[in-house]
Design an enzyme around this catalytic site. Structure first.
Site: not given
Ligand SMILES: *Cc1c(COP(=O)(O)O)cnc(C)c1O
Length: 422
Positions: A277, A313, A317, A345
């Site tokens: 990351r 994400r 999270y 949806c």
């Protein structure tokens, strides 16, 4: 230097104007900055300069071949967690001698592929895995280098779904079993014990948990050496966090390296590290177009053409990503509280909740920030939405590094059984 900045009131990626890019590739799409990727890699390389250190880019954060190749050209190794990632790293030009293989569930076939390729090191996560790797190595007439990933039972203070170094997580060999596991490994003729590996989680924004884990590892290295093992390397794992919001400033690779040297420097070990990351997260944005602005009774929804299947994400999270308009708003423009949502949806299809946004209308472009890590790689085709393109910018140049597949390709991937064939 921010690689994604307004120039003349229009958001650019380095020297490339985002509206032109959107015109060329269609929305939504990911856009990565070469300068940002290179800068982050160099921060690590400079921070560990003068030590025997190998930076193994953890592919799972962003495994586009162009991203891997950008790092490979700078001398990076790779941390892979599957045979697919191994193949990607090799295809992007990462030498096998710079590849480490992590992961709790390596299969026999995956091990065989990595043994055949001649990778640098296996990070072994359990005693059954030791036994299986030994068999695979012997079957190939090889002796392979291993580190054992130990679980230091340290709380990384991060989201529960990305903490990996607590005793209740599935990762690594339990701390209390570590010496016994090393003793077993040393008796296996297909394995050569060379190091200790630790990885306690992801998006860690404080050095303290790393330091606690590294101190425990230093103690273990002393014990293992006393037990007769020749421990020459430490794999520090990855996990350094990035700023998703303006207010937080996580430690830099420099701060991290200073701490690592302070805690581990007197062991005479080489370092391997597996950042993901922190190398790619802030080097990418997701560009999307507003489809509708819908004023509900409780809220205003800005409905984008990007959705949770493109960037999961926030849904998975509760992650925060900044959302900014591509046309720079005037300082004194009105602001409105909105939810940025996608067309999928699901009520959980959220990209930005409760944001103060300038006036937006259908057709406007927005950029979802810090989308370079765990974005495109976690995308799916849910709602039969084709995977979206990825682009890479370098100065004034751009390239489509993964084109948008046609909808027909989705359909063509399925097969009708004979009894339903027309
Ligand atoms: C995911 C992972 C990394 C990279 O983590 P980041 O938080 O992206 O730096 C490194 N090592 C292992 C074993 C991983 O699973």
């Amino acid at each position: 230097m921010n690689p994604f900045d307004y120039r003349g009131g229009i958001l650019h990626a380095e020297g490339v104007a985002i509206p032109g890019l959107a015109e060329a590739v269609g929305t939504p799409f990911y856009c990565y900055s070469t300068a940002a990727l290179e800068r982050q890699y160099r921060l690590y390389a400079e921070a560990f300069a003068g030590t025997d250190a190998l930076i193994c880019y953890s592919l799972k954060g962003n495994s586009n071949q162009a991203v891997i190749a950008t790092f490979a050209r700078l001398g990076a190794g790779a941390d892979v967690v599957s045979e697919g990632e191994l193949a990607r790293a090799l295809a992007a030009g990462v030498p096998a001698a710079k590849i480490v293989f992590s992961g709790v569930g390596k299969t026999r076939e995956e091990m065989a592929a990595a043994v055949k390729a001649g990778i640098r090191q296996f990070n072994v996560e359990s005693e059954p895995e030791l036994a299986r790797l030994n068999e695979v190595a012997l079957g190939a007439n090889r002796k392979v280098d291993i580190a054992i990933r130990v679980n230091p039972d340290v709380d990384a203070n991060t989201h529960a779904k990305i903490t990996t170094g607590k005793a209740e997580n599935k990762f690594g060999v339990p701390w209390s079993r570590a010496r016994e596991a090393y003793a077993r490994a040393a008796r296996m003729p297909g394995l050569r014990v060379v190091g200790v590996d630790v990885h306690i989680g992801s998006q860690i924004v404080d050095l303290a948990p790393f330091e606690t884990a590294f101190r425990k590892v230093a103690g273990l290295v002393h014990e293992l050496r006393a037990d007769g093992h020749d421990i020459t390397g430490i794999d520090l794992g990855g996990g350094l966090g990035i700023a998703y919001e303006d207010e937080e400033a996580p430690p830099s690779p420099g701060d991290y390296a200073d701490m690592a040297r302070r805690v581990l420097g007197n062991l005479g070990c080489s370092y391997t590290m597996e950042p993901g990351r922190s190398l790619v997260g802030n080097a990418g944005i997701l560009v999307s177009r507003v489809i509708y602005v819908k004023r509900g009774e409780a809220k205003t929804f800005v409905i984008l053409d990007a959705a949770m299947n493109d960037l999961i994400r926030p849904s998975l999270y509760d992650a925060h990503h900044g959302v900014i308009p591509v046309t720079e708003p005037a300082d004194n423009s009105a602001r409105e509280r909105v939810d940025f949502v996608g067309p999928v949806c699901e009520s959980g299809d959220i990209l930005g909740l409760d944001r103060l946004a300038p006036p937006l209308q259908a057709g406007d472009l927005v950029a979802i920030l810090s989308a370079g890590a765990y974005g495109a790689v976690m995308a799916s085709t849910y709602n039969s939405r084709p995977l979206i393109p990825e682009t890479l910018v370098s100065g004034e140049k751009f390239a489509v590094v993964r084109p948008r597949p046609p909808i027909e390709a989705l359909i063509a991937a399925d097969r009708l059984p004979p009894w339903l064939a027309p």
